[in-house]
Design a protein around this motif. Structure first.
Motif, mmCIF file in Angstrom:
data_model
loop_
_atom_site.group_PDB
_atom_site.id
_atom_site.type_symbol
_atom_site.label_atom_id
_atom_site.label_comp_id
_atom_site.label_asym_id
_atom_site.label_seq_id
_atom_site.Cartn_x
_atom_site.Cartn_y
_atom_site.Cartn_z
ATOM 1 N N HIS A 163 0.833 -1.208 0.000
ATOM 2 C CA HIS A 163 0.000 0.000 0.000
ATOM 3 C C HIS A 163 0.868 1.259 0.000
ATOM 4 O O HIS A 163 0.464 2.290 -0.511
ATOM 5 N N GLY A 164 2.060 1.172 0.543
ATOM 6 C CA GLY A 164 2.954 2.325 0.596
ATOM 7 C C GLY A 164 3.730 2.562 -0.690
ATOM 8 O O GLY A 164 4.456 3.551 -0.786
ATOM 9 N N LEU A 165 3.587 1.679 -1.676
ATOM 10 C CA LEU A 165 4.308 1.832 -2.934
ATOM 11 C C LEU A 165 3.566 2.781 -3.875
ATOM 12 O O LEU A 165 2.338 2.782 -3.918
ATOM 13 N N GLY A 166 4.306 3.536 -4.624
ATOM 14 C CA GLY A 166 3.722 4.442 -5.604
ATOM 15 C C GLY A 166 3.492 5.819 -5.007
ATOM 16 O O GLY A 166 3.526 6.007 -3.790
ATOM 17 N N PRO A 167 3.262 6.778 -5.873
ATOM 18 C CA PRO A 167 3.096 8.155 -5.401
ATOM 19 C C PRO A 167 1.741 8.369 -4.742
ATOM 20 O O PRO A 167 0.746 7.748 -5.130
ATOM 21 N N GLY A 168 1.709 9.232 -3.774
ATOM 22 C CA GLY A 168 0.441 9.649 -3.162
ATOM 23 C C GLY A 168 -0.044 10.933 -3.803
ATOM 24 O O GLY A 168 -1.234 11.196 -3.874
ATOM 25 N N THR A 169 0.902 11.739 -4.279
ATOM 26 C CA THR A 169 0.549 12.989 -4.942
ATOM 27 C C THR A 169 1.089 12.981 -6.370
ATOM 28 O O THR A 169 2.119 12.378 -6.647
ATOM 29 N N ILE A 170 0.347 13.629 -7.237
ATOM 30 C CA ILE A 170 0.719 13.739 -8.648
ATOM 31 C C ILE A 170 0.382 15.149 -9.125
ATOM 32 O O ILE A 170 -0.304 15.900 -8.433
ATOM 33 N N THR A 171 0.851 15.478 -10.306
ATOM 34 C CA THR A 171 0.508 16.760 -10.919
ATOM 35 C C THR A 171 -0.347 16.496 -12.144
ATOM 36 O O THR A 171 0.020 15.715 -13.026
#
Length: 149
Positions: free
Chosen positions: A56-64
């Motif tokens: 669950h902690g893998l990958g971005p939490g924020t994006i543009t």
């Protein structure tokens, strides 16, 4: 916070043992071929849940998006929970298999991992299609109900 500091996971082994004994083992006896049931193991269940939660902690939490900073969950809207659970399931198993291949986890774990994981899918699906784990598993099935018995 997750991007800056990471995340923390706590698993209560006694609680997981109770879920394994009272839920997963009986389900495995119902859904697996009788020859596969002896391969189901608590260690495989614990490792799969642990790696699922870590994933669950893998990958971005924020994006543009269009030059504006936003959160992945806001962009995915009502699909976020389902996609997040599917990601954690796939990445959890993938990471365990990669660790086995690298020799960081015992090779014999693989024999137990596959039937334990399949029984776990049925455990998750029993929550029905209104819950993220159930929607993930039932997405393409015509036999899933809103809440399985």
């Amino acid at each position: 916070m997750r991007e800056a500091k990471g995340s923390k996971k706590i698993l209560l082994k006694n609680l997981m043992r109770a879920k394994y004994d009272q839920i997963l083992v009986p389900i495995s006896q119902q859904v697996l071929d009788a020859s596969q049931v002896p391969a189901v193991s608590f260690d495989a269940y614990f490792d799969e849940v642990l790696h699922h939660e870590l994933s669950h902690g893998l990958g971005p939490g924020t994006i543009t998006v269009d030059g504006k900073k936003t959160e992945v969950r806001l962009e995915l809207k009502d699909l976020f929970s389902t996609i997040e659970e599917a990601k954690a399931d796939v990445m959890g198993i993938y990471n365990i298999l990669a660790l086995i291949e690298r020799g960081d986890m015992p090779a014999d774990l693989r024999r137990a991992l596959e039937p334990t994981y399949v029984a776990g899918l049925f455990r998750s699906a029993r929550f029905g299609t209104e819950e993220a784990h159930g929607r993930e598993w039932c997405r393409s099935s015509t036999t899933c109900s809103k809440r399985a018995p």
